[in-house]
Design an enzyme around this catalytic site. Structure first.
Site: not given
Ligand code: GLU
Length: 415
Positions: A105, A217-218, A220-222
């Site tokens: 990360k 949360g709004y 990408n995921a939300g």
């Molecule tokens: N940031 C996203 C996660 O937390 C995607 C990570 C990725 O696609 O490598 O899973």
């Protein structure tokens, strides 16, 4: 007062799993810490000619099962410890969906909302110039996370390719389609989560059509959770929120209207035909499915007892603290833990890497089918483990994932 340092929490969760698995001390010690940490200083030339200096990070937590993989977060509250926790969770995430990757990360402590597009581009390029030596398609592959997006991935890919002297699309995922992105990567995190909710409803015997959902949360995921919860499961989304607050409508919030309002005004608040509510109130609504889809530590010992959702589908990373996990479990709330629920993003990132390596691209239907297969298999592996060991789902997910990573480390002769 419990310590809500995300990395301490990640270590505590691992410790519990290690005890149940009877992990030997060396393997446990290896999995408790990142294998490599890099902190960098990035000078950024602002549009007015002045220079600001930012801190950036890349953590390679564990690569026993394959190259490190994980997103880049640009957030004002980013610290080395949030990045370490997120990198640990990526390690368990890639293992639980059984893709041949490790966990990593990165991020920059910054507020991208205060940066112009050209400043964002220079920050993206500056970050790559600072960390490129440890990145690569066979070593460590970043992706989007909170407040980063396909355009930022494109600039990073370009900078890295310029340094290497040829185009290297596989060094990063979540790219625009025109530059080697994958079909289906944009909604993959939410879609993967929706598949797990579908499976959870089956094992719990819950009818989702017309059932109520709330989304905290709004981003990408939300946003995609809102769209797909309605489209794929027939859920009625009665509340959504973002960092500025939330909105509620008992008859359900229309996705297109809500998204348009968010894009136009920068927030979901003050959406026409809705009543306001706070993020805290949203979490405690009487709904069938609650999607925490923002940041860490929103369900804690303080509010866990008030959560009335039947299913908590964690699209965010780390939304629930260990104390809250126990309370939710005791209250019969079915939690689909983060690194299972939100693993769709990295799973399609893996598909993107495979397509980049082959230089041959799949149709959307193929991505969806393969994602469904991976998520469904992972869900049932975790569900079976929870039943077999009589533990809550997060611990079960840890047991599945940690065992796989430990086995890889052992087979490689590390421990
Ligand atoms: N940031 C996203 C996660 O937390 C995607 C990570 C990725 O696609 O490598 O899973």
């Amino acid at each position: 007062m419990p310590d809500n340092n995300p990395f301490k929490i990640a270590q505590q969760q691992l410790d519990e799993a290690a005890a149940i698995l009877g992990l030997d001390p060396a393997t446990h010690a290896l999995l408790r810490e990142p294998m490599r940490e890099l902190t960098v200083t990035i000078p950024l030339r602002m549009d007015d000619g002045s220079v600001r200096v930012y801190r950036g990070y890349r953590i390679q937590y564990n690569d026993a099962r394959g190259p490190c993989k994980g997103g880049l977060r640009w957030h004002p509250d980013e610290t080395i410890d949030t990045v370490k926790a997120l990198a640990a969770w990526m390690t368990w995430k890639t293992a639980v969906v059984d893709i041949p990757l490790g966990g990593g990360k990165g991020g920059v402590t910054c507020n991208p909302k205060e940066l112009s597009p050209s400043e964002q581009e220079r920050l993206a390029r500056g970050y790559i110039r600072a960390v490129w030596k440890i990145l690569g398609e066979h070593t460590d592959v970043p992706a989007p996370d909170v407040y980063t997006n396909p355009q930022i991935m494109a600039w990073m890919m370009d900078e890295y390719s310029t340094i290497r002297g040829h185009m290297v699309p596989g060094m990063i995922t979540g790219k625009p389609l025109e530059l080697g992105g994958s079909e289906g990567r944009n909604d993959a995190t939410a879609r993967g989560g929706i598949y797990t909710v579908r499976e959870a409803a089956k094992v719990l015997g819950i009818e989702l059509k017309g059932a109520r959902a709330a989304i905290q949360g709004y981003g990408n995921a939300g946003q995609f959770a809102h769209k797909l919860a309605a489209e794929m499961l027939g859920l009625k989304v009665v509340a959504v929120s973002d960092s500025r607050g939330g909105v509620y409508n008992d008859d359900g919030l229309d996705f297109e209207v809500t998204l348009q309002h968010k894009l136009e005004t920068g927030s979901v608040i003050e959406l026409p035909d809705s009543s306001p509510l706070t993020n805290a109130e949203l979490l405690e609504l009487e709904v069938d499915v609650l999607f925490p889809s923002a940041l860490e530590n929103v369900i804690t010992a303080e509010n866990a007892g008030n959560i009335r959702a039947k299913i908590v589908a964690e699209l965010a990373n780390g939304p629930t603290t260990p104390e809250a996990d126990v309370i939710l479990h005791d209250n019969g709330v079915y939690v689909i833990p983060d690194f299972l629920c939100n693993a769709g993003g990295v799973t399609v990132s893996y598909f993107e890497q495979v397509q980049n390596a082959y230089n041959f691209y799949w149709p959307l239907a193929e991505v969806h089918e393969r994602l469904d297969y991976k998520m469904t298999a992972a869900f049932h592996a975790v569900h079976r483990m929870a039943k077999a060991k009589e533990v809550h789902n997060r611990l079960a997910a840890y047991l599945v994932a940690v065992e796989r990573v430990a086995e890889a480390a052992k087979l490689r002769g590390w421990v």
